[in-house]
Design an enzyme around this catalytic site. Structure first.
Site, PDB file in Angstrom:
ATOM      1  N   HIS A  58      -4.577   5.648   6.219  1.00 15.81           N
ATOM      2  CA  HIS A  58      -3.689   6.364   5.271  1.00 15.81           C
ATOM      3  C   HIS A  58      -2.228   6.406   5.715  1.00 15.81           C
ATOM      4  O   HIS A  58      -1.419   7.096   5.105  1.00 15.81           O
ATOM      5  CB  HIS A  58      -4.183   7.781   4.933  1.00 15.81           C
ATOM      6  CG  HIS A  58      -5.565   7.799   4.336  1.00 15.81           C
ATOM      7  ND1 HIS A  58      -5.858   7.169   3.148  1.00 15.81           N
ATOM      8  CD2 HIS A  58      -6.719   8.353   4.774  1.00 15.81           C
ATOM      9  CE1 HIS A  58      -7.156   7.338   2.887  1.00 15.81           C
ATOM     10  NE2 HIS A  58      -7.698   8.049   3.859  1.00 15.81           N
ATOM     11  N   ASP A  81      -2.196   0.632   6.823  1.00  8.67           N
ATOM     12  CA  ASP A  81      -3.149   0.193   5.790  1.00  8.67           C
ATOM     13  C   ASP A  81      -2.812  -1.237   5.363  1.00  8.67           C
ATOM     14  O   ASP A  81      -3.705  -2.071   5.205  1.00  8.67           O
ATOM     15  CB  ASP A  81      -3.123   1.128   4.567  1.00  8.67           C
ATOM     16  CG  ASP A  81      -3.779   2.487   4.845  1.00  8.67           C
ATOM     17  OD1 ASP A  81      -4.405   2.647   5.913  1.00  8.67           O
ATOM     18  OD2 ASP A  81      -3.668   3.385   3.979  1.00  8.67           O
ATOM     19  N   ASP A 107       0.847  -1.212   0.000  1.00  6.44           N
ATOM     20  CA  ASP A 107       0.000   0.000   0.000  1.00  6.44           C
ATOM     21  C   ASP A 107       0.875   1.251   0.000  1.00  6.44           C
ATOM     22  O   ASP A 107       1.433   1.628   1.031  1.00  6.44           O
ATOM     23  CB  ASP A 107      -0.929   0.007   1.228  1.00  6.44           C
ATOM     24  CG  ASP A 107      -1.901   1.167   1.173  1.00  6.44           C
ATOM     25  OD1 ASP A 107      -2.887   1.086   0.425  1.00  6.44           O
ATOM     26  OD2 ASP A 107      -1.653   2.185   1.859  1.00  6.44           O
ATOM     27  N   GLU A 132       1.860   5.235  -0.122  1.00  2.79           N
ATOM     28  CA  GLU A 132       1.379   6.614   0.097  1.00  2.79           C
ATOM     29  C   GLU A 132       2.201   7.495  -0.825  1.00  2.79           C
ATOM     30  O   GLU A 132       3.354   7.167  -1.152  1.00  2.79           O
ATOM     31  CB  GLU A 132       1.529   7.047   1.555  1.00  2.79           C
ATOM     32  CG  GLU A 132       0.786   6.181   2.568  1.00  2.79           C
ATOM     33  CD  GLU A 132      -0.703   6.020   2.306  1.00  2.79           C
ATOM     34  OE1 GLU A 132      -1.336   6.988   1.828  1.00  2.79           O
ATOM     35  OE2 GLU A 132      -1.236   4.914   2.548  1.00  2.79           O
ATOM     36  N   ASP A 144      -2.339   1.455  -6.929  1.00  2.00           N
ATOM     37  CA  ASP A 144      -0.915   1.308  -6.574  1.00  2.00           C
ATOM     38  C   ASP A 144      -0.076   0.779  -7.742  1.00  2.00           C
ATOM     39  O   ASP A 144       0.963   1.363  -8.078  1.00  2.00           O
ATOM     40  CB  ASP A 144      -0.765   0.365  -5.368  1.00  2.00           C
ATOM     41  CG  ASP A 144      -1.496   0.879  -4.140  1.00  2.00           C
ATOM     42  OD1 ASP A 144      -0.868   1.494  -3.266  1.00  2.00           O
ATOM     43  OD2 ASP A 144      -2.731   0.701  -4.060  1.00  2.00           O
TER      44      ASP A 144
END
Ligand code: AMP
Ligand code: MG
Ligand code: MG
Length: 210
Positions: free
Chosen positions: A181, A186, A24, A26, A124
């Site tokens: 987040h 996550d 995941d 960011e 992603d």
């Protein structure tokens, strides 16, 4: 006792994969506005054993953005990633090299080992990584070319397509862990959703390829 009960009710099937790699990212962002190029700032991956459902290893690095070096207040508030967490960190090329080494060290690239990346949505690996790689002319390994979108897995088990991670957690009666987040948190929550679906008899498969 709780573990025994959980094992007793598990309908875990034999899987087509040896390990699930829950990922995941960011990335840099602004409120209500596209950012170009968007750049990855957190790169976390969990290695989950498909037989035991244990998390056996974690890769986790923050990544320094090249173009929009200063994180926006919106991005800091959304992700909990502050400027000091990305300043001085390696850029994406180096993190990809470190990740590849982690894959090798964890025997995930052996010819007889099958791995499946698991993400929440297609963003992603369909957009974020390919777009940044193309912008900076970075070669990305082939193993990033296919993945399981956990929302599709959830839909196939429950017959309802979820809006996001939080509704999936609620629908499966799972407690949310950590901060929404934060990439690593996550991943842990997506990993719990995956394990819950697997214990309900789901057989994991690729849902999308580049
Ligand atoms: P997530 O995995 O849902 O935490 O989101 C991944 C990335 O998408 C974040 O690091 C942001 O770059 C972007 N993002 C997520 N939600 C928003 C939002 N509400 N507004 C702008 N960007 C967002
Ligand atoms: Mg995400
Ligand atoms: Mg996230």
């Amino acid at each position: 006792m709780a573990r025994q009960q959980m094992m007793a009710t598990s309908r875990l099937q034999t899987q087509l994969y040896d390990y699930f790699l829950v990922l995941d990212f960011e990335a840099t962002c602004r409120e209500n506005e596209h950012i170009n190029p968007q750049e990855i700032i957190e790169f976390p991956v969990l290695k989950i054993n498909a037989k035991t459902l244990e998390t056996e290893a974690i890769f986790h690095q923050y990544v320094q953005p090249r173009v929009h070096k200063e994180l926006t207040p919106f991005c800091v508030k959304l992700t909990g990633i502050i400027q000091e967490m990305v300043d001085g960190q390696p850029h994406l090329e180096e993190v990809l090299e470190n990740f590849n080494k982690w894959m090798l060290d964890n025997k995930l690239l052996e010819p007889d080992i099958n791995i499946l990346f698991v993400t929440c949505g297609d963003w992603d690996l369909m957009r974020m990584l390919p777009q940044q790689a193309s912008y900076f002319n970075i070669r990305i390994p082939k193993y990033f070319n296919s993945w399981l979108n956990i929302k599709k897995a959830y839909a196939s088990v429950t017959s309802s397509y979820p809006k996001g991670m939080m509704p999936m957690l609620a629908g499966l009666n799972l407690k949310h862990i950590g901060r929404h987040h934060s990439g690593i948190d996550d991943c842990k929550n997506i990993g719990n959703i995956l394990c819950s679906l697997l214990r309900r008899g789901y057989i994991a498969k690729v849902t999308r390829s580049n």
